[in-house]
Write an enzyme that holds these catalytic residues in place. Structure first.
Site, PDB file in Angstrom:
ATOM      1  CG  HIS A 194      -2.024   0.873   1.253  1.00 19.09           C
ATOM      2  ND1 HIS A 194      -2.639   1.292   2.409  1.00 19.09           N
ATOM      3  CD2 HIS A 194      -2.694   1.486   0.254  1.00 19.09           C
ATOM      4  CE1 HIS A 194      -3.627   2.122   2.125  1.00 19.09           C
ATOM      5  NE2 HIS A 194      -3.679   2.245   0.818  1.00 19.09           N
ATOM      6  CB  SER A 210      -6.806   6.156   3.638  1.00 21.16           C
ATOM      7  OG  SER A 210      -6.696   5.096   2.719  1.00 21.16           O
ATOM      8  CB  CYS A 223      -1.533   9.077   7.118  1.00 17.58           C
ATOM      9  SG  CYS A 223      -2.661   8.546   8.419  1.00 17.58           S
ATOM     10  CG  ASN A 226     -13.674   7.769   2.389  1.00 18.00           C
ATOM     11  OD1 ASN A 226     -12.480   7.888   2.189  1.00 18.00           O
ATOM     12  ND2 ASN A 226     -14.370   6.738   1.945  1.00 18.00           N
TER      13      ASN A 226
END
Length: 483
Positions: A97, A119, A121, A235
């Site tokens: 990732h 995600s 970060c 999100n």
């Protein structure tokens, strides 16, 4: 499936229909995905499922509307690729990732970096901060015949969180999100009265009203629990083709990948680790990845607080975490990697606050654009061109090197008192973090003993430093301890 999912796939993935049989013959396998959209009703969410058939490498998804679970070519296939790397890769390959980006060094040299982060970060921000963009989310890594570590992005587009994306920290991405001419698919943002997408932290004048993920919105609107409804969902996302970026590199289409000399791991850590540090060796570098800690991300439904995020990849590991960890040790410690091509493994942390270093503000102790200086230092360190301070957690940069890089890369003064705040070791915080990891991994099965040995060594060295200098040890004291 929905038009949204199908068109997102066209932006994010290469169309390989014309050479599918050839590709299968070359690789010896393929992944299959079956998705049923569902009715997109809130009452259906408890029945949403993603199932993996590991024997046939097929993913089944239903009642899911989040693109990460409906675009199964993304995280569905990533899970299978991680599974294959661990159980069939033999220490020769990884599926991570990670972003991939190129950094321009002295004399026009390009050094390629790959890095993991959960995600939200800073993964996309870091990828964009490089001079040559290859990818911002996924990476396949392998050891080439020439002894180098190569990496490639299986995607050709960006599916990025837009919260806090702004001109200061993300100029390349903002140019595409605000200037006409780029095709962008937006999700979970606010659309204002002028039809313009708006999101939290974009650094622009906020609209007074509009329509967002929960319907009509106006400034100060409260939800059922009395909390203020933000402009955009945490999100909120944008989807676009990588080729649209000004710093896009054609190396993204090179089937041989790029030679990768820097590997980084980062989370959202407000009070413990310094902005950048490099592991003493590959085993300790793997432990940096194993030790990522972050605030829960918007992609984790119902999650909150601080969470362990090993390698930012644990949610995408179908098998044993211990087996995955052993594969990491085998890969980065492999004798097949040439000594002069072995990558350095490092930690990055952009989220230290003034409050954590003696101040009263929760604001960041630095700016998003500072990442260019941290990356530039790593680039020099990978080529042995800068010295460093040896510490229990790894090698720290020296002040004069950072001062010069801040000026050269972002034309910014870097005062020594800020350096001392950022790079002093807060021993109790680090020991508490180690103890947290030891306790958590102690509950897991099949974790390599090497992990616990390294944690124990670091803890003993930190305790010795504290006994000599106290709970906060400055860079000058760290150099003195080495002398």
């Amino acid at each position: 499936s929905s038009t949204y999912v199908m068109h997102s796939a066209e932006l994010l993935y290469r169309n390989a229909f014309s050479r599918f049989d050839e590709a299968v013959a070359q690789t010896g396998h393929f992944f299959a995905n079956i998705h049923s959209e569902g009715l997109n009703r809130s009452e259906d969410l408890p029945n949403a499922r993603v199932f993996m058939d590991r024997s046939w490498r097929t993913t089944y998804s239903f009642n899911c509307t989040y693109a990460g679970n409906t675009l199964l070519m993304k995280k569905g296939n990533h899970r299978f690729a991680a599974d294959k790397a661990v159980y069939e890769g033999g220490g020769r390959e990884l599926s991570e990732h990670m972003f991939i980006t190129g950094i321009e060094g002295p004399g026009g040299r390009v050094t390629w970096m790959a890095g993991a982060a959960p995600s939200g970060c800073g993964k996309t921000t870091t990828a964009m901060a490089g001079n040559f963009f290859v990818g911002d989310d996924l990476a396949q890594l392998w050891i080439s015949k020439d002894g180098s570590v190569r990496s490639i992005n299986p995607e050709c587009g960006i599916f990025g969180i837009v919260e806090d994306v702004n001109q200061e920290g993300d100029p390349h991405l903002m140019a595409l999100l605000r200037k006409p001419g780029t095709e962008v698919i937006w999700s979970n943002v606010l659309i204002d009265d002028n039809g313009v997408p708006q999101w939290t932290g974009n650094g622009e004048q906020s609209p007074k009203k509009g329509r967002n993920f929960q319907g009509e919105w106006y400034e100060g609107k409260l939800d059922e629990s009395g909390k203020t409804v933000p402009i955009s969902h945490p999100n909120a996302r944008c989807t676009l083709a990588s080729k649209a970026l000004a710093n896009y590199s054609e190396e993204a289409e090179n089937p041989e990948g790029v030679e990768t000399r820097v590997i980084t791991y980062s989370g959202r850590d407000s009070d413990t680790m310094p902005p950048v540090w490099v592991a003493r060796n590959s085993d300790r570098g793997v432990v940096i990845g194993a030790s990522i800690v972050s605030a829960a991300t918007a992609t984790e439904v119902g999650a909150s607080g601080i969470r362990r995020q090993p390698w930012a990849n644990a949610p995408f590991i179908p098998g044993s975490l211990g087996d995955y960890m052993e594969a990491q040790f085998q890969f980065f410690g492999s004798a097949k990697i040439a000594p002069d091509k072995r990558p350095i493994l490092a930690g990055l942390n952009y989220f230290l606050t003034h409050e954590a270093r003696g101040g009263t503000s929760k604001q960041l102790l630095g700016e998003k654009r500072d990442v260019k200086a941290w990356m530039a230092w790593l680039e020099r360190r990978a080529h042995g061109e800068v010295e460093a301070i040896d510490t229990p957690i790894g090698y720290l940069p020296k002040y004069e090197d950072l001062k010069a890089l801040f000026k050269a890369k972002i034309d910014k003064d870097y005062p020594e008192d800020l350096y001392v705040k950022q790079f002093s070791l807060y021993i109790d915080h680090i020991i508490a973090r180690i103890d947290l990891q030891v306790e958590a991994y102690g509950k897991e099965k099949n974790i390599p003993q090497k992990l616990f040995n390294i944690y124990n060594e670091q803890r003993q060295e930190l305790v010795a430093l504290k006994d000599k200098y106290g709970a906060v040890v400055t860079p000058k004291q760290l150099e003195e301890a080495n002398a």
